[in-house]
Design an enzyme around this catalytic site. Structure first.
Site: not given
Ligand code: UT7
Length: 293
Positions: A88, A220, A250
């Site tokens: 990215c 980005h 993204n």
């Molecule tokens: O471009 C290159 C660089 N990339 C980035 O900068 C991306 C950085 N990361 C992010 O943007 C975020 O971390 C995400 C959008 C990918 C995820 O958001 P988050 O707030 O960090 O969520 P998390 O991974 O901590 O997950 C929280 C909860 C989990 O459930 P539990 O364990 O709390 O029950 C996940 O299983 O959300 C759940 N979850 C979802 N729920 C509904 C993960 N993906 C989804 C989904 N829909 N699509």
């Protein structure tokens, strides 16, 4: 496809829509479409381009590179042409290389393209990645000029965190499941926020400016919460930030040039404005450019 909701995606990422390339469309095909528009905007003919850099990690071929394919499609006949892989952060890296080549007198007009199709790299059953990535390409031309346009560039990496965000090149005889993009989202999120805060501060210092001198942040587009955190660090109002991820998701190496294009063509970014371009991606890699447009 997966258990998720529009509400979750909107709240956690800011994404509402994404663009998905047609099966026959490639990184070079999209890159060429963007490159044609960049040449037109720059008022340049293909023979004036002496270097083509394509930032991508989704080339159809290892060789010929997407940069060579783009040069062929645009009839650019005698340019140094190569792909650059920095995930990215690819566009920021390409900008940095192009700037150095121009300053060294090795190039006059460098066509920089960012083109990626990461929607194809995501496991359709993985809700943590399949909701995020869209396809796209953006391009710009950097040229030698009397007035200083590039005020500072900076790029760096942390090569010890590669396992948190990875995409394996499919191996002959390998399992197709090994080839999906992997991301430990929340770990990447935390690093991105910390690194970008340092990156923007450092870049402004290198350019001898403060956040007050900035007209626009062109970030980005990975997550609206990451973009908002960087804007807060710079005390910028969100009206000074170009956001396209609501419509594009993204798009990896394409996201910064796509945002730049949107800012310019919408009339928000004007000649003379000071812009801070930044990106962070797998590797980890990150980079920036402080630019007077
Ligand atoms: O471009 C290159 C660089 N990339 C980035 O900068 C991306 C950085 N990361 C992010 O943007 C975020 O971390 C995400 C959008 C990918 C995820 O958001 P988050 O707030 O960090 O969520 P998390 O991974 O901590 O997950 C929280 C909860 C989990 O459930 P539990 O364990 O709390 O029950 C996940 O299983 O959300 C759940 N979850 C979802 N729920 C509904 C993960 N993906 C989804 C989904 N829909 N699509």
């Amino acid at each position: 496809m997966v258990e998720t909701s529009d509400e979750w995606i909107t709240e956690r990422t800011g994404i509402k829509e994404r663009r998905i390339a047609a099966p026959e469309e490639t990184a070079a095909f999209m890159g060429a479409a963007a490159a044609r528009q960049a040449l037109e905007a720059a008022g340049l003919e293909p023979e004036q381009i002496d270097t083509v850099i394509c930032a991508t990690t989704s080339s159809e071929y290892s060789f010929p590179s997407s940069a060579c394919e783009i040069a062929r499609m645009l009839n650019i006949k005698r340019a140094m042409a190569f792909d650059l892989a920095a995930a990215c952060a690819g566009f920021s890296y390409a900008y940095s290389v192009a700037h150095a080549m121009i300053m060294a007198g090795q190039a006059q007009h460098v066509l920089i393209v960012g083109s990626d199709l990461l929607s194809r790299a995501c496991d359709p059953a993985d809700r943590t990645t399949i909701i995020l990535f869209g396809d796209g390409a953006g391009a710009c031309v950097l040229g030698k000029s009397e007035e200083q346009g590039t005020l500072a560039v900076y790029a760096s990496s942390d090569p010890f965190s590669g396992d948190l965000l990875s995409l394996k090149v499919p191996q002959r005889g390998g399992s197709p499941d090994d080839a999906w993009l992997y991301m430990k989202g929340n770990e990447v999120f935390k690093r991105a926020v910390t690194v970008l805060a340092e990156l923007v501060t450092r870049t402004l210092e290198l350019g001898g400016m403060t956040a007050d001198d900035l007209d626009f942040l062109v970030p980005h587009q990975a997550n609206l919460r990451i973009i908002a955190a960087t804007a807060r660090k710079l005390h910028l109002d969100m009206s000074q930030v170009i956001v396209t991820l609501d419509k594009q998701g993204n798009t990896s190496a394409a996201s910064v040039p796509l945002a730049l294009d949107e800012g310019i063509r919408s009339g928000r970014i004007k000649r003379g404005d000071v812009l801070l371009l930044e990106s962070f991606g797998g590797g980890f890699t990150w980079g920036s450019a402080l630019v007077r447009y």
